[in-house]
Design an enzyme around this catalytic site. Structure first.
Site, PDB file in Angstrom:
ATOM      1  N   TYR A   1       0.817  -1.220   0.000  1.00  0.00           N
ATOM      2  CA  TYR A   1       0.000   0.000   0.000  1.00  0.00           C
ATOM      3  C   TYR A   1       0.855   1.276   0.000  1.00  0.00           C
ATOM      4  O   TYR A   1       0.368   2.332   0.412  1.00  0.00           O
ATOM      5  CB  TYR A   1      -0.942  -0.006   1.202  1.00  0.00           C
TER       6      TYR A   1
ATOM      7  N   PHE B   1      -5.377   7.402   6.611  1.00  0.00           N
ATOM      8  CA  PHE B   1      -5.834   6.077   7.031  1.00  0.00           C
ATOM      9  C   PHE B   1      -4.764   4.999   6.868  1.00  0.00           C
ATOM     10  O   PHE B   1      -5.019   3.819   7.134  1.00  0.00           O
ATOM     11  CB  PHE B   1      -7.103   5.677   6.264  1.00  0.00           C
TER      12      PHE B   1
ATOM     13  N   ARG C   1     -13.402  -4.891 -10.641  1.00  0.00           N
ATOM     14  CA  ARG C   1     -13.775  -3.687  -9.880  1.00  0.00           C
ATOM     15  C   ARG C   1     -15.295  -3.551  -9.812  1.00  0.00           C
ATOM     16  O   ARG C   1     -15.848  -3.164  -8.778  1.00  0.00           O
ATOM     17  CB  ARG C   1     -13.161  -2.431 -10.519  1.00  0.00           C
TER      18      ARG C   1
ATOM     19  N   THR D   1     -15.687   1.517  -2.789  1.00  0.00           N
ATOM     20  CA  THR D   1     -14.805   1.371  -1.619  1.00  0.00           C
ATOM     21  C   THR D   1     -15.610   1.360  -0.313  1.00  0.00           C
ATOM     22  O   THR D   1     -15.339   0.558   0.582  1.00  0.00           O
ATOM     23  CB  THR D   1     -13.792   2.545  -1.583  1.00  0.00           C
TER      24      THR D   1
ATOM     25  N   ARG E   1     -18.809  -6.017  -1.982  1.00  0.00           N
ATOM     26  CA  ARG E   1     -18.724  -5.151  -0.793  1.00  0.00           C
ATOM     27  C   ARG E   1     -20.105  -4.882  -0.198  1.00  0.00           C
ATOM     28  O   ARG E   1     -20.258  -4.843   1.036  1.00  0.00           O
ATOM     29  CB  ARG E   1     -17.981  -3.863  -1.131  1.00  0.00           C
TER      30      ARG E   1
ATOM     31  N   ASN F   1     -13.424  -3.653   4.276  1.00  0.00           N
ATOM     32  CA  ASN F   1     -14.305  -3.699   3.096  1.00  0.00           C
ATOM     33  C   ASN F   1     -14.087  -4.928   2.210  1.00  0.00           C
ATOM     34  O   ASN F   1     -14.311  -4.879   1.004  1.00  0.00           O
ATOM     35  CB  ASN F   1     -14.226  -2.382   2.309  1.00  0.00           C
TER      36      ASN F   1
ATOM     37  N   HIS G   1      -9.786  -6.368  -2.073  1.00  0.00           N
ATOM     38  CA  HIS G   1      -8.951  -5.414  -2.822  1.00  0.00           C
ATOM     39  C   HIS G   1      -8.931  -5.854  -4.275  1.00  0.00           C
ATOM     40  O   HIS G   1      -8.935  -7.055  -4.569  1.00  0.00           O
ATOM     41  CB  HIS G   1      -7.507  -5.424  -2.291  1.00  0.00           C
TER      42      HIS G   1
ATOM     43  N   GLU H   1       1.170  -5.338  -8.934  1.00  0.00           N
ATOM     44  CA  GLU H   1       0.636  -6.016  -7.742  1.00  0.00           C
ATOM     45  C   GLU H   1       0.752  -7.542  -7.866  1.00  0.00           C
ATOM     46  O   GLU H   1       1.032  -8.222  -6.883  1.00  0.00           O
ATOM     47  CB  GLU H   1      -0.822  -5.597  -7.522  1.00  0.00           C
TER      48      GLU H   1
HETATM   49  N1  UDP Z   1      -9.501   3.148   3.029  1.00  0.00           N
HETATM   50  C1  UDP Z   1      -9.839   3.484   4.323  1.00  0.00           C
HETATM   51  N2  UDP Z   1     -10.385   4.720   4.549  1.00  0.00           N
HETATM   52  C2  UDP Z   1     -10.636   5.594   3.546  1.00  0.00           C
HETATM   53  C3  UDP Z   1     -10.296   5.235   2.243  1.00  0.00           C
HETATM   54  C4  UDP Z   1      -9.731   3.993   2.010  1.00  0.00           C
HETATM   55  O1  UDP Z   1      -9.641   2.704   5.241  1.00  0.00           O
HETATM   56  O2  UDP Z   1     -11.151   6.698   3.829  1.00  0.00           O
HETATM   57  C5  UDP Z   1      -8.896   1.819   2.783  1.00  0.00           C
HETATM   58  C6  UDP Z   1      -9.921   0.831   2.245  1.00  0.00           C
HETATM   59  O3  UDP Z   1      -9.673  -0.431   2.828  1.00  0.00           O
HETATM   60  C7  UDP Z   1      -9.607   0.807   0.769  1.00  0.00           C
HETATM   61  C8  UDP Z   1      -8.080   1.011   0.762  1.00  0.00           C
HETATM   62  O4  UDP Z   1      -7.857   1.923   1.828  1.00  0.00           O
HETATM   63  O5  UDP Z   1     -10.013  -0.401   0.177  1.00  0.00           O
HETATM   64  C9  UDP Z   1      -7.508   1.574  -0.509  1.00  0.00           C
HETATM   65  O6  UDP Z   1      -8.211   2.748  -0.850  1.00  0.00           O
HETATM   66  P1  UDP Z   1      -8.661   3.030  -2.358  1.00  0.00           P
HETATM   67  O7  UDP Z   1      -9.163   4.434  -2.415  1.00  0.00           O
HETATM   68  O8  UDP Z   1      -7.557   2.633  -3.290  1.00  0.00           O
HETATM   69  O9  UDP Z   1      -9.940   2.067  -2.535  1.00  0.00           O
HETATM   70  P2  UDP Z   1     -10.176   0.713  -3.353  1.00  0.00           P
HETATM   71  O10 UDP Z   1      -9.353   0.774  -4.611  1.00  0.00           O
HETATM   72  O11 UDP Z   1      -9.779  -0.421  -2.439  1.00  0.00           O
HETATM   73  O12 UDP Z   1     -11.666   0.698  -3.624  1.00  0.00           O
END
Ligand code: UDP
Length: 140
Positions: free
Chosen positions: A51, A59, A87, A93, A104, A114, A117, A128
């Site tokens: 990450y 976060f 996706r 998210t 989700r 959530n 990934h 990745e």
């Molecule tokens: N995340 C979080 N708080 C936030 C935004 C993201 O905990 O406000 C975490 C969440 O687990 C998310 C990951 O960080 O899946 C990566 O964020 P991203 O915006 O890339 O979302 P994703 O691609 O997983 O939908």
């Protein structure tokens, strides 16, 4: 449409809920083939490296702690338009904003726990996948 590969992680919350099979069914029923898989307890360094793009986000520390709170199930999915298809199957998210019927919406509790990934671009998918799998570990 091109055959693509993408990286999927079933996060500790969903592994703990015993829904790996239900999530795999979403992939397989929608034309995504599992071509590599490993269950793993990530180390803190591994989760931080994975990450790294989020390092400056508020976060970040909570996200890393969550990702190492239990084992994760990591897989490479292959199929037509795999990155976007995956996706779409995952949903937004924040599970409260995720479309009904998405992974989700059905299995996640909150924006931080959530369930899944998924790589967000073909370029990131390649990075990745290589983070967790050697070429020799992927079925061909
Ligand atoms: N995340 C979080 N708080 C936030 C935004 C993201 O905990 O406000 C975490 C969440 O687990 C998310 C990951 O960080 O899946 C990566 O964020 P991203 O915006 O890339 O979302 P994703 O691609 O997983 O939908």
């Amino acid at each position: 449409m091109a055959i693509e590969r993408t990286l999927s992680i079933i996060k500790p919350d969903a592994v703990a809920k015993n829904v790996i099979g239900k999530i795999y069914d979403r992939f397989e029923s929608n034309g995504l083939k599992i071509v590599a898989a490993q269950m793993k307890q990530l180390s803190r360094a591994e989760a931080e490296g994975f990450y790294a793009v989020h390092k400056e986000r508020p976060f970040f520390n909570d996200l890393v702690s969550f990702m190492i709170s239990g084992p994760v199930m990591i897989q490479v999915l292959e199929g037509e338009n795999a990155v976007l298809k995956h996706r779409d199957l995952m949903g937004a998210t924040d599970p409260k904003k995720a479309e009904p019927g998405t992974i989700r919406a059905d299995f996640a509790e909150s924006i931080d726990a959530n369930a899944v990934h998924g790589s967000d671009s073909l370029e990131n998918a390649a990075i990745e996948i290589a983070y967790f799998f050697a070429a020799s570990q992927i079925a061909r």
